[in-house]
Design an enzyme around this catalytic site. Structure first.
Site: not given
Ligand code: NDP
Length: 447
Positions: A128, A168
């Site tokens: 990572k 990520d």
């Molecule tokens: P994105 O950056 O695309 O989206 C993250 C989302 O979560 C945004 O809507 C953000 O809102 C919201 N968010 C962030 N922090 C908080 C918080 N403290 N409280 C509420 N909402 C929050 O990320 P991903 O969708 O790619 O990833 C999301 C999760 O999935 C992470 O944990 C990542 O490690 C995991 N993951 C992702 C993978 C992937 O393929 N992308 C694979 C496996 C796991 P805002 O815009 O307001 O910050």
């Protein structure tokens, strides 16, 4: 003399060797709870100190990233790559850009990645990385210059059979393209050293969708196993990013009712369920970073609950898809009290330790992220295969393979986690994943 192996002694050692890293302690503790009793029945693992070796990254690379913003000010950030374990394949895992990123978070993510990648059944080690870079408010040019400066150092440590980063949090198609462009320029090679590329750069169909789709598929399998289905189920989803939006999309397509999305400022609540048209509009705006969820809610005349999380909403199924530790004990209690039956983690470690305990005690079906969100890394691996052979698969072919991999992961969890009346998916995932990596480590001898 060595101390007896038990959870408390083991965690004392982990904490002593890794001070001030609470997220890493939390991830190791959760795994150790299942693995220590298991390892005690297999002296070959205990004798070879597999658990101690597994919790020590192969190496941690940390470097300065110096770049210039649009006003020509010099800016300095810190870049990282934690290469955790390559026993069963080259290092693989995402890159995260976040203001507060630190080694504790990266070590927890890298450690979880060992288990996730093993569960896919594919030849993938674990890593990572990322940077303590805040992309909020940065222009496209600033993002490009940052990505190029980051890659000037990272390129030395990666390659298609060494370490293959992906995206990520805050690292999507745009960032991967900037990173890959710089990698190509520095190495004079067009190869599969990064995944999550857009189609025109050699990416795979469905890579952006894979994590969210896979999470919905995993829930489908858990429900099918107890002769139930997604049809008509009320689903609370958190997040409005890549994982959340695609998870919601697949849930709707499979007949469920998605009543929420969220971001760091609040929750979008749609009592009767989001329709595909509204979701498509939200997706187009969010994935292009155009608007906050609250503004989209106004436009679509939907309710936005500022400052609220989705977990107090009545639901049958919950999908935390935003970030680590987003669902705490109080939220877990609300879910249980409201009759929630199952949770599948789209995000990595979204439940705090006390939330996990409440969910387990209430006997909710619980799919840990390492199983439920493995679809993303699985399709990354399919992207690697396509890059190596130069043969590219259709959307249908990739989705078929993704579904098969999620079904395989579900079966792996069942094999080790099936109790009399209750499937302990977390235990099943931890043990099934561990056996494959531990056996490879044993075979290498002491390395
Ligand atoms: P994105 O950056 O695309 O989206 C993250 C989302 O979560 C945004 O809507 C953000 O809102 C919201 N968010 C962030 N922090 C908080 C918080 N403290 N409280 C509420 N909402 C929050 O990320 P991903 O969708 O790619 O990833 C999301 C999760 O999935 C992470 O944990 C990542 O490690 C995991 N993951 C992702 C993978 C992937 O393929 N992308 C694979 C496996 C796991 P805002 O815009 O307001 O910050």
């Amino acid at each position: 003399m060595q101390k007896a192996l038990n959870h408390s002694n083991f965690m004392d050692g982990v904490k002593r060797r890794n001070p001030g890293e609470p997220e890493f302690h939390q991830a190791v503790s959760e795994v150790a709870r299942d693995l220590i009793p298991f390892v005690k029945t297999r002296p070959e693992y205990e004798d070879a100190q597999i658990l101690e070796r597994l919790t020590e990254p192969d190496r941690i690379i940390s470097f300065r990233v110096a770049w210039q913003d649009d006003q020509c000010n010099t800016r300095v950030n810190r870049g990282f790559r934690v290469q955790f374990n390559d026993a069963i394949g080259p290092y693989k895992g995402g890159l995260r850009f976040h203001r507060d990123l630190n080694l504790s978070v990266l070590k927890f993510l890298g450690f979880e990645q060992i288990f996730k990648n093993s569960l896919t059944g594919l030849a993938l080690g674990a890593a990572k990385g990322g940077a303590n870079f805040n992309p909020r408010g940065k222009s496209d040019n600033e993002i490009m210059r940052f990505c190029q400066a980051f890659m000037i150092e990272l390129y030395r440590y990666i390659g298609p059979d060494i370490d293959i980063p992906a995206g990520d949090l805050n690292v999507g198609n745009r960032e991967i393209a900037f990173l890959f462009g710089q990698y190509k320029r520095l190495t004079h090679r067009f190869n599969g050293a990064l995944t999550g590329k857009s189609l025109s750069l050699g990416g795979s169909h469905l890579r952006p969708e894979a994590t969210g789709y896979g999470c919905a598929y995993f829930m489908k399998h858990m429900l099918n196993h107890r002769n139930d289905s997604l049809d008509g189920k009320t689903c609370a989803v958190s997040g409005a990013g890549n994982v959340a939006l695609h998870c919601a999309e697949k849930l709707i397509d499979l007949g469920a009712r998605v009543v929420s999305l969220s971001d760091s400022n609040g929750t979008l609540y749609v009592k009767n369920g989001l329709d595909r048209e509204s979701l498509d509009l939200i997706k187009a705006a969010k994935l292009n970073r155009k608007k906050p969820l609250s503004a989209l809610a106004d436009e679509l005349k939907l309710q936005y609950q500022a400052g609220q999380k989705p977990w107090a909403l009545p639901c049958d199924l919950a999908f935390p898809c935003a970030t680590e530790n987003e669902l705490d004990g109080q939220d877990a209690k609300a879910l249980v009290d409201n009759g929630c039956q199952a949770i599948a983690e789209g995000a990595n470690m979204p439940l705090t330790a006390d939330a996990q305990e409440i969910i387990e005690q209430a006997r909710l079906l619980y799919a840990p992220g390492k199983a439920a969100n493995a679809g993303g890394v699985a399709v990354s691996s399919l992207e690697m295969s396509q890059n190596t052979t130069g043969l590219y698969w259709s959307v249908e072919e990739v989705e078929h393979r993704l579904e098969a991999i999620m079904e395989h992961i579900h079966l792996e969890c069942l094999c080790q986690g099936d109790g009399k009346n209750y499937v302990d998916y977390a235990r099943g995932a931890n043990i099934a994943a561990f056996i494959k990596v531990a056996d490879a480590m044993l075979a290498y001898g002491v390395v």
